[in-house]
Enzyme design. Sequence first.
Site, PDB file in Angstrom:
ATOM      1  N   ASP A  81      45.066  41.789  36.579  1.00  0.00           N
ATOM      2  CA  ASP A  81      45.654  40.449  36.433  1.00  0.00           C
ATOM      3  C   ASP A  81      46.617  40.385  35.248  1.00  0.00           C
ATOM      4  OD1 ASP A  81      44.475  38.920  38.511  1.00  0.00           O
ATOM      5  OD2 ASP A  81      42.578  38.927  37.409  1.00  0.00           O
ATOM      6  N   ARG A 113      44.341  46.493  40.813  1.00  0.00           N
ATOM      7  CA  ARG A 113      45.460  45.552  40.654  1.00  0.00           C
ATOM      8  C   ARG A 113      45.086  44.557  39.575  1.00  0.00           C
ATOM      9  NH1 ARG A 113      45.569  44.197  46.814  1.00  0.00           N
ATOM     10  NH2 ARG A 113      43.386  44.595  46.346  1.00  0.00           N
ATOM     11  N   TYR A 117      36.104  49.965  33.301  1.00  0.00           N
ATOM     12  CA  TYR A 117      36.795  49.023  32.432  1.00  0.00           C
ATOM     13  C   TYR A 117      36.103  48.976  31.069  1.00  0.00           C
ATOM     14  CZ  TYR A 117      39.274  46.784  36.388  1.00  0.00           C
ATOM     15  OH  TYR A 117      40.080  46.516  37.460  1.00  0.00           O
ATOM     16  N   ARG A 132      35.455  39.951  33.897  1.00  0.00           N
ATOM     17  CA  ARG A 132      35.653  38.842  32.956  1.00  0.00           C
ATOM     18  C   ARG A 132      34.576  37.766  33.126  1.00  0.00           C
ATOM     19  NH1 ARG A 132      41.825  37.521  34.017  1.00  0.00           N
ATOM     20  NH2 ARG A 132      41.332  35.725  32.698  1.00  0.00           N
TER      21      ARG A 132
END
Lengths: 246, 246
Positions: free
Chosen positions: A53, A51, A112, A199
């Site tokens: 951001d 999910r 990612y 992040r």
Amino acid sequence: MTQRWKLTIEYDGRPFVGWQRQDNGLSVQGCLEEAVRRFSGEAATVHAAGRTDAGVHALAMVASLDLEKQCRPDTVRDALNHHLRPHPVSVLSAEPMAEDFHARFSCRGRSYLYRIVNRRAPLALEAGRAWQVSVPLDAEAMQEAAQRLVGRHDFTSFRASLCQAKDPVKTLDRLDVERVGEEIRVTTAARSFLHHQVRNMVGTLKLVGEGKWAADAVTAALEARDRAKAGPTAPADGLYFTGAWY
Amino acid sequence: MTQRWKLTIEYDGRPFVGWQRQDNGLSVQGCLEEAVRRFSGEAATVHAAGRTDAGVHALAMVASLDLEKQCRPDTVRDALNHHLRPHPVSVLSAEPMAEDFHARFSCRGRSYLYRIVNRRAPLALEAGRAWQVSVPLDAEAMQEAAQRLVGRHDFTSFRASLCQAKDPVKTLDRLDVERVGEEIRVTTAARSFLHHQVRNMVGTLKLVGEGKWAADAVTAALEARDRAKAGPTAPADGLYFTGAWY
């Protein structure tokens, strides 16, 4: 008879409040569910492996849904893409699956990519699609420090305060930093990640890259189990969900 | 004392009517000249190595201008970038040059990249930045056919009807087609190009890639010296100005 489908999806995260349906704006999930409704008339829920951001992109998000309507895979893909216009969401493939497949709960790993453009000039072509960092970064030092985070650890220091996961202990399978010209690419994979974990790791490695932190400081931040001890959160712009496996 | 400057510029062509200042909308040249005016108060003309069309991008356009204001190169770059906001135009570098340097008239060669994304699904992340072609393309056949266009030829068949160049004879130094995953990259270089020449060559090579034309048909189209005998114009989306040399 209901058929379960696996969708692989590309999206540009910029116009969205994130993957998840929310009251405050356009979501990727909402766009997909609306496209399903227009295509088949069904009020299906679309579940995703991750999910993401607001502002986070996907090259290959995996999602699952059930459809009563009987169709060929190419028809599902093409019809959803037709109804997704003009939103920057594209269904790359649709595959029929057994009924126990679930994009989120069956997922055994996620990956990612984080893109930093390391230059002084602002981004014209890549605006919103990478993190522009003006100060010169040492990618080799970042790569060395990144290895301190690989493995099974309590990632509390790299977890958003709003993170809802029960357990902050995760196993990070991979965290690699590589320079390609003016771009620095951070590639990471794990069974699952905490909220903002990628992040926050990238924001911390940036401190190493600019020479403010040594690799030992990354280890110390990890061991502190305190979000305040790690680096700042890197912007959403550079983050891409690149794959999920089952 | 006037100083001549060489600028290297990146831009996203989507919001612009093209490089050249026009009455009907926002141009890259207009944005740059307005940034110069805000920075130095001077009404300078900015000359480019290539006057790209609406929607065409640049990774490294070269431009020249004269400034009365005395500045360090980094200041020229940073100040122009400050005043270029929020337009997707970025000055990558500014270099002081001798007064006989002219981005257009001194230019000895130009290069372009054309990006085709060869897949069925529409573009989400690369929308407006590549040409999406659904039918499978044979990049090797395109590469072979492309070599028929390399060298000194009359390129009338690949020239826009509005092209203002006096002479349709040009020497094409390079035209290479390469597949990289789902992307097909066409790289080309010449001293100069006719209007729409790259897009018309790509539109023709696409016919070869999908098996509609053989390489001999490309030779025949070239020899016909008739725009109607070559393929359609590929969209602006996939075209990038990548360099100029002096």
